[in-house]
Design a protein around this motif. Structure first.
Motif, PDB file in Angstrom:
ATOM      1  N   ARG A   1      -8.772  15.374   1.373  1.00  0.00           N
ATOM      2  CA  ARG A   1     -10.185  15.147   1.667  1.00  0.00           C
ATOM      3  C   ARG A   1     -10.434  16.166   2.708  1.00  0.00           C
ATOM      4  O   ARG A   1     -11.690  16.682   2.939  1.00  0.00           O
ATOM      5  CB  ARG A   1     -10.294  13.851   2.058  1.00  0.00           C
TER       6      ARG A   1
ATOM      7  N   LEU B   1       0.707   8.167  -0.160  1.00  0.00           N
ATOM      8  CA  LEU B   1      -0.318   8.585  -1.159  1.00  0.00           C
ATOM      9  C   LEU B   1      -1.799   8.504  -0.208  1.00  0.00           C
ATOM     10  O   LEU B   1      -2.197   9.430  -0.250  1.00  0.00           O
ATOM     11  CB  LEU B   1      -0.356   7.634  -2.243  1.00  0.00           C
ATOM     12  N   GLU B   2      -1.615   7.816   0.496  1.00  0.00           N
ATOM     13  CA  GLU B   2      -3.034   7.410   1.253  1.00  0.00           C
ATOM     14  C   GLU B   2      -3.271   8.685   2.136  1.00  0.00           C
ATOM     15  O   GLU B   2      -4.258   9.149   2.507  1.00  0.00           O
ATOM     16  CB  GLU B   2      -3.197   6.189   2.232  1.00  0.00           C
ATOM     17  N   ALA B   3      -1.769   9.273   3.128  1.00  0.00           N
ATOM     18  CA  ALA B   3      -2.007  10.182   3.976  1.00  0.00           C
ATOM     19  C   ALA B   3      -2.266  11.502   3.293  1.00  0.00           C
ATOM     20  O   ALA B   3      -3.126  12.578   3.577  1.00  0.00           O
ATOM     21  CB  ALA B   3      -0.574  10.215   4.643  1.00  0.00           C
TER      22      ALA B   3
ATOM     23  N   MET C   1      -4.025  11.826   0.194  1.00  0.00           N
ATOM     24  CA  MET C   1      -5.142  11.939  -0.032  1.00  0.00           C
ATOM     25  C   MET C   1      -6.257  12.284   0.967  1.00  0.00           C
ATOM     26  O   MET C   1      -7.207  12.924   0.998  1.00  0.00           O
ATOM     27  CB  MET C   1      -5.604  10.460  -0.885  1.00  0.00           C
ATOM     28  N   ALA C   2      -5.876  11.546   2.139  1.00  0.00           N
ATOM     29  CA  ALA C   2      -6.642  11.707   3.252  1.00  0.00           C
ATOM     30  C   ALA C   2      -6.687  13.324   3.848  1.00  0.00           C
ATOM     31  O   ALA C   2      -7.735  14.011   4.300  1.00  0.00           O
ATOM     32  CB  ALA C   2      -6.439  11.078   4.672  1.00  0.00           C
TER      33      ALA C   2
ATOM     34  N   THR D   1       0.917  -1.218  -0.056  1.00  0.00           N
ATOM     35  CA  THR D   1       0.188  -0.039   0.024  1.00  0.00           C
ATOM     36  C   THR D   1       0.885   1.362   0.004  1.00  0.00           C
ATOM     37  O   THR D   1       2.033   1.271   0.502  1.00  0.00           O
ATOM     38  CB  THR D   1      -0.730   0.075   1.287  1.00  0.00           C
ATOM     39  N   TYR D   2       0.420   2.130  -0.845  1.00  0.00           N
ATOM     40  CA  TYR D   2       1.275   3.496  -0.687  1.00  0.00           C
ATOM     41  C   TYR D   2       0.614   4.224   0.355  1.00  0.00           C
ATOM     42  O   TYR D   2      -0.384   5.169   0.401  1.00  0.00           O
ATOM     43  CB  TYR D   2       0.831   4.255  -1.943  1.00  0.00           C
ATOM     44  N   LEU D   3       1.470   4.237   1.628  1.00  0.00           N
ATOM     45  CA  LEU D   3       0.866   4.822   2.705  1.00  0.00           C
ATOM     46  C   LEU D   3       1.228   6.362   2.804  1.00  0.00           C
ATOM     47  O   LEU D   3       0.037   7.147   3.197  1.00  0.00           O
ATOM     48  CB  LEU D   3       1.822   4.315   4.080  1.00  0.00           C
TER      49      LEU D   3
END
Length: 112
Positions: free
Chosen positions: A91, A83-85, A87-88, A79-81
């Motif tokens: 948002r 990238l997820e952070a 994106m969050a 997982t791309y941590l």
């Protein structure tokens, strides 16, 4: 530190393995060049094209090892941590300020 030590020890184990198989597939004239009778010169035999150079099989083993490692690690479902952070965070910013739309001047503008 433990990973680095383990990798260094593993790479040190490959040296005797590659030396053990250095003459696999090499003709006798090149493998024993200059050792018994001195009739063959190692460099001359390689330039003339007589047989394969030493460590050819070791080179192929190294290529196989790299290819197998690349295939093995490419199959990980990571997982791309970061990238997820990001994106969050994006948002959260959109929830606080509303969505950003591009303006004709090239900058983003908040829509109320």
């Amino acid at each position: 530190v433990i990973l680095q030590l383990s990798c260094n020890m593993l790479s040190a184990l490959f040296i005797p393995l590659f030396q053990a198989v250095k003459n696999v597939g090499v003709t006798a004239a090149v493998a024993g060049a200059g050792e018994e009778d001195g009739a063959y010169d190692d460099a001359a035999a390689l330039v003339v094209g007589e047989g394969r150079p030493p460590y050819t099989f070791s080179f192929f083993l190294l290529i196989l090892l790299c290819a197998a490692s690349a295939v093995y690690f490419a199959t990980f479902d990571g997982t791309y941590l970061r990238l997820e952070a990001e994106m969050a965070k994006k948002r959260e910013e959109e929830d606080e300020h509303g969505p950003l739309i591009p303006s004709p001047l090239g900058t983003a503008v908040n829509v109320p």
